[in-house]
Design a protein around this motif. Structure first.
Motif, PDB file in Angstrom:
ATOM      1  N   TRP A   1       0.765  -1.299  -0.105  1.00  0.00           N
ATOM      2  CA  TRP A   1       0.019   0.180  -0.166  1.00  0.00           C
ATOM      3  C   TRP A   1       0.767   1.380  -0.052  1.00  0.00           C
ATOM      4  O   TRP A   1       0.299   2.226  -0.353  1.00  0.00           O
ATOM      5  CB  TRP A   1      -1.061   0.139   1.104  1.00  0.00           C
ATOM      6  CG  TRP A   1      -1.901  -0.944   1.060  1.00  0.00           C
ATOM      7  CD1 TRP A   1      -1.946  -2.387   1.397  1.00  0.00           C
ATOM      8  CD2 TRP A   1      -3.529  -0.760   0.732  1.00  0.00           C
ATOM      9  NE1 TRP A   1      -3.172  -2.851   1.381  1.00  0.00           N
ATOM     10  CE2 TRP A   1      -4.081  -1.839   0.711  1.00  0.00           C
ATOM     11  CE3 TRP A   1      -4.055   0.417   0.393  1.00  0.00           C
ATOM     12  CZ2 TRP A   1      -5.606  -1.922   0.578  1.00  0.00           C
ATOM     13  CZ3 TRP A   1      -5.414   0.562   0.547  1.00  0.00           C
ATOM     14  CH2 TRP A   1      -6.007  -0.830   0.415  1.00  0.00           C
ATOM     15  N   HIS A   2       2.088   1.088   0.552  1.00  0.00           N
ATOM     16  CA  HIS A   2       3.175   2.400   0.527  1.00  0.00           C
ATOM     17  C   HIS A   2       4.266   2.277  -0.038  1.00  0.00           C
ATOM     18  O   HIS A   2       4.663   1.097  -0.247  1.00  0.00           O
ATOM     19  CB  HIS A   2       3.265   2.709   1.952  1.00  0.00           C
ATOM     20  CG  HIS A   2       3.679   4.023   2.455  1.00  0.00           C
ATOM     21  ND1 HIS A   2       4.695   4.562   2.096  1.00  0.00           N
ATOM     22  CD2 HIS A   2       2.971   5.085   2.914  1.00  0.00           C
ATOM     23  CE1 HIS A   2       5.131   5.570   2.569  1.00  0.00           C
ATOM     24  NE2 HIS A   2       3.837   6.007   2.857  1.00  0.00           N
ATOM     25  N   LEU A   3       4.596   3.403  -0.638  1.00  0.00           N
ATOM     26  CA  LEU A   3       5.827   3.319  -1.662  1.00  0.00           C
ATOM     27  C   LEU A   3       7.094   2.999  -0.853  1.00  0.00           C
ATOM     28  O   LEU A   3       7.803   2.257  -1.267  1.00  0.00           O
ATOM     29  CB  LEU A   3       6.059   4.769  -2.222  1.00  0.00           C
ATOM     30  CG  LEU A   3       7.312   4.833  -3.315  1.00  0.00           C
ATOM     31  CD1 LEU A   3       6.844   3.895  -4.420  1.00  0.00           C
ATOM     32  CD2 LEU A   3       7.356   6.332  -3.792  1.00  0.00           C
ATOM     33  N   ASP A   4       7.162   3.030   0.368  1.00  0.00           N
ATOM     34  CA  ASP A   4       8.238   2.641   1.222  1.00  0.00           C
ATOM     35  C   ASP A   4       8.622   1.343   1.125  1.00  0.00           C
ATOM     36  O   ASP A   4       9.660   0.840   1.273  1.00  0.00           O
ATOM     37  CB  ASP A   4       8.000   3.096   2.877  1.00  0.00           C
ATOM     38  CG  ASP A   4       8.496   4.538   2.863  1.00  0.00           C
ATOM     39  OD1 ASP A   4       8.796   5.270   2.170  1.00  0.00           O
ATOM     40  OD2 ASP A   4       8.426   4.989   4.253  1.00  0.00           O
ATOM     41  N   PHE A   5       7.563   0.359   1.012  1.00  0.00           N
ATOM     42  CA  PHE A   5       7.778  -0.811   0.746  1.00  0.00           C
ATOM     43  C   PHE A   5       8.509  -1.282  -0.436  1.00  0.00           C
ATOM     44  O   PHE A   5       9.302  -2.262  -0.420  1.00  0.00           O
ATOM     45  CB  PHE A   5       6.486  -1.949   0.789  1.00  0.00           C
ATOM     46  CG  PHE A   5       5.683  -1.713   2.231  1.00  0.00           C
ATOM     47  CD1 PHE A   5       5.986  -2.762   3.050  1.00  0.00           C
ATOM     48  CD2 PHE A   5       4.788  -0.702   2.484  1.00  0.00           C
ATOM     49  CE1 PHE A   5       5.348  -2.698   4.434  1.00  0.00           C
ATOM     50  CE2 PHE A   5       4.215  -0.619   3.763  1.00  0.00           C
ATOM     51  CZ  PHE A   5       4.472  -1.651   4.839  1.00  0.00           C
ATOM     52  N   LEU A   6       8.068  -0.653  -1.286  1.00  0.00           N
ATOM     53  CA  LEU A   6       8.685  -1.045  -2.752  1.00  0.00           C
ATOM     54  C   LEU A   6      10.331  -0.400  -2.647  1.00  0.00           C
ATOM     55  O   LEU A   6      11.280  -1.271  -2.921  1.00  0.00           O
ATOM     56  CB  LEU A   6       8.028  -0.410  -3.821  1.00  0.00           C
ATOM     57  CG  LEU A   6       8.427  -0.717  -5.293  1.00  0.00           C
ATOM     58  CD1 LEU A   6       8.924  -2.016  -5.665  1.00  0.00           C
ATOM     59  CD2 LEU A   6       7.600   0.003  -6.290  1.00  0.00           C
ATOM     60  N   LYS A   7      10.310   0.853  -2.003  1.00  0.00           N
ATOM     61  CA  LYS A   7      11.653   1.382  -1.976  1.00  0.00           C
ATOM     62  C   LYS A   7      12.675   0.232  -0.977  1.00  0.00           C
ATOM     63  O   LYS A   7      13.699   0.117  -1.278  1.00  0.00           O
ATOM     64  CB  LYS A   7      11.564   2.775  -1.380  1.00  0.00           C
ATOM     65  CG  LYS A   7      11.139   3.886  -2.206  1.00  0.00           C
ATOM     66  CD  LYS A   7      10.815   5.024  -1.390  1.00  0.00           C
ATOM     67  CE  LYS A   7      11.958   5.535  -0.911  1.00  0.00           C
ATOM     68  NZ  LYS A   7      11.790   7.032   0.009  1.00  0.00           N
ATOM     69  N   TYR A   8      12.108  -0.163  -0.031  1.00  0.00           N
ATOM     70  CA  TYR A   8      12.851  -1.099   1.005  1.00  0.00           C
ATOM     71  C   TYR A   8      13.497  -2.303   0.088  1.00  0.00           C
ATOM     72  O   TYR A   8      14.459  -2.690   0.505  1.00  0.00           O
ATOM     73  CB  TYR A   8      11.881  -1.506   2.177  1.00  0.00           C
ATOM     74  CG  TYR A   8      12.511  -2.331   3.173  1.00  0.00           C
ATOM     75  CD1 TYR A   8      13.669  -1.737   3.860  1.00  0.00           C
ATOM     76  CD2 TYR A   8      12.224  -3.489   3.489  1.00  0.00           C
ATOM     77  CE1 TYR A   8      14.373  -2.374   4.745  1.00  0.00           C
ATOM     78  CE2 TYR A   8      12.937  -4.273   4.616  1.00  0.00           C
ATOM     79  CZ  TYR A   8      14.005  -3.794   5.060  1.00  0.00           C
ATOM     80  OH  TYR A   8      14.715  -4.353   6.102  1.00  0.00           O
ATOM     81  N   LEU A   9      12.579  -2.785  -0.779  1.00  0.00           N
ATOM     82  CA  LEU A   9      13.230  -3.992  -1.657  1.00  0.00           C
ATOM     83  C   LEU A   9      14.306  -3.626  -2.453  1.00  0.00           C
ATOM     84  O   LEU A   9      15.140  -4.241  -2.476  1.00  0.00           O
ATOM     85  CB  LEU A   9      12.079  -4.524  -2.495  1.00  0.00           C
ATOM     86  CG  LEU A   9      10.791  -5.265  -2.185  1.00  0.00           C
ATOM     87  CD1 LEU A   9       9.638  -5.335  -2.969  1.00  0.00           C
ATOM     88  CD2 LEU A   9      10.947  -6.412  -1.389  1.00  0.00           C
ATOM     89  N   ASN A  10      14.161  -2.326  -2.808  1.00  0.00           N
ATOM     90  CA  ASN A  10      15.399  -1.972  -3.416  1.00  0.00           C
ATOM     91  C   ASN A  10      16.654  -1.063  -2.761  1.00  0.00           C
ATOM     92  O   ASN A  10      17.684  -0.957  -3.291  1.00  0.00           O
ATOM     93  CB  ASN A  10      14.782  -0.707  -4.557  1.00  0.00           C
ATOM     94  CG  ASN A  10      14.210  -1.464  -5.667  1.00  0.00           C
ATOM     95  OD1 ASN A  10      14.701  -1.993  -6.595  1.00  0.00           O
ATOM     96  ND2 ASN A  10      12.865  -1.172  -5.639  1.00  0.00           N
ATOM     97  N   GLN A  11      16.375  -1.196  -1.542  1.00  0.00           N
ATOM     98  CA  GLN A  11      17.477  -0.664  -0.668  1.00  0.00           C
ATOM     99  C   GLN A  11      18.161  -1.628   0.364  1.00  0.00           C
ATOM    100  O   GLN A  11      19.209  -1.467   0.642  1.00  0.00           O
ATOM    101  CB  GLN A  11      16.775   0.475   0.101  1.00  0.00           C
ATOM    102  CG  GLN A  11      16.359   1.857  -0.419  1.00  0.00           C
ATOM    103  CD  GLN A  11      15.822   2.911   0.489  1.00  0.00           C
ATOM    104  OE1 GLN A  11      15.849   2.753   1.507  1.00  0.00           O
ATOM    105  NE2 GLN A  11      15.347   3.942  -0.275  1.00  0.00           N
ATOM    106  N   ALA A  12      17.311  -2.286   0.900  1.00  0.00           N
ATOM    107  CA  ALA A  12      17.776  -3.490   1.632  1.00  0.00           C
ATOM    108  C   ALA A  12      18.784  -4.450   1.314  1.00  0.00           C
ATOM    109  O   ALA A  12      18.691  -4.968   0.316  1.00  0.00           O
ATOM    110  CB  ALA A  12      16.667  -4.092   2.637  1.00  0.00           C
TER     111      ALA A  12
END
Length: 341
Positions: free
Chosen positions: A150-161
């Motif tokens: 639901w939130h963009l942070d989840f998609l960003k986290y996949l690309n950052q962690a």
């Protein structure tokens, strides 16, 4: 097209239970849609609500009023469904059942995860680790699990962690943005395009958008968002599709635009049958258009997100909280009981 059973087979069986999941997959649908929360001690729990009171109780029938994110799993594990007394299940329980089911011949069905906005992004790492511990084949899980966020942070986290960057690059994951409005989904599409220019070794991109059906009934959705999905070769899902007219309208829009599409339904058996016949009725009534206009008035939230915001680090422990009014929750739950959400 794809057909997913909403919380299993919600029209006929208790939601988010193994019994409901079994009967859902037996309809020949594409898979199940289900919801997850991270408990206080970092166990992924299968439940639509963050609170247990609506669906679960203690084994003696007494009230169980727990906030899942604030409760250890040892307190949640003994709870049972109010109607069927089926046990509350963990994500591990769901995965164990699913692997066994696929091994027995179903083969190509999927789990569409609805990862609620009130979770911290770190739930994704727990989800991935539980999958891999059970069956050490990333290709298998990428074929069988869709990540709904639901939130963009989840998609960003996949690309950052760092954890996700170690997964082989040739394994393509399906990431779906779930939203009440297509306007909220636009930054997800833009972020995926931005990844082409970013220094990300192993990118995770948006593959589809899943919208509440009312959001698809507006002229702006058809004129502005559908072409954007087509431009980026993204699929379209809609929920909760429980009437033939809802499905035929979405089908008409998607097939005209040459989009891959699918629905989430409380009645997967009916939708599977409808999908095998020609479109029966695809025109919206004036009442439906009016409802869509009113809904859009409250949820239409155009957002502009900068490249700097795309690159900003995500706090894996931060939970995005939603204000839930008692009146709003009562209306939402009433609509769910009517099969409208």
């Amino acid at each position: 097209m794809s057909v997913f059973g909403h919380r299993g087979f919600k029209a006929n069986y208790p939601e988010n239970t193994l019994e409901g999941f079994d009967h859902c997959l037996a309809t020949g649908c594409s898979g199940i849609e289900t919801d997850v929360w991270l408990s206080k001690d970092k166990v992924v729990v299968v439940s639509h609500d963050p609170n247990t009171k609506r669906v679960f109780c203690h084994k003696d029938g007494s009230e169980a009023d727990y906030e899942i994110p604030e409760t250890d799993f040892s307190e949640l594990k003994p709870l049972v469904d109010l109607e069927s007394r089926a046990p509350l299940i963990s994500f591990h329980d769901l995965l164990t059942w699913f692997v066994k089911n696929q091994a027995q011949g179903a083969g190509d069905q999927k789990i569409m995860l609805d990862i609620k906005i009130g979770n911290p992004p770190e739930i994704l790492e727990v989800v991935f680790k539980e999958m891999y511990q059970l069956h050490q084949d990333w290709g298998f899980w990428a074929r069988h699990v869709q990540l709904g966020v639901w939130h963009l942070d989840f998609l960003k986290y996949l690309n950052q962690a760092p954890y996700f960057q170690q997964i082989p690059n040739d394994v393509t994951w399906e990431v779906v943005n779930i939203s009440f409005s297509w306007t909220v989904s636009v930054p997800f599409v833009e972020y995926s395009a931005w990844l082409d220019t970013a220094d990300v070794k192993r990118p995770y991109k948006l593959s589809a958008v899943s919208l509440i059906y009312l959001s698809t009934w507006t002229p702006s959705f058809v004129a502005r968002f559908v072409p954007l999905l087509r431009q980026h070769s993204m699929s379209l899902f809609s929920w909760t599709i429980n009437w033939r007219g809802q499905m035929d309208y979405l089908r008409s829009v998607a097939e005209t635009a040459q989009l891959q599409w699918g629905v989430i339904s409380d009645h997967p058996d009916k939708v599977v049958a409808w999908s095998k016949s020609p479109i029966a009725h695809a025109e919206l009534s004036w009442l439906q258009k009016g409802l869509a206009y009113g809904f859009d008035h409250f949820f239409h939230k155009p957002q502009q997100v900068s490249a700097a915001a795309f690159a900003a680090p995500v706090d894996p422990h931060h939970r995005h909280t939603l204000k839930r009014s008692k009146v709003g929750m009562y209306i939402f739950q009433w609509l769910q009981r009517q099969g409208w959400l």
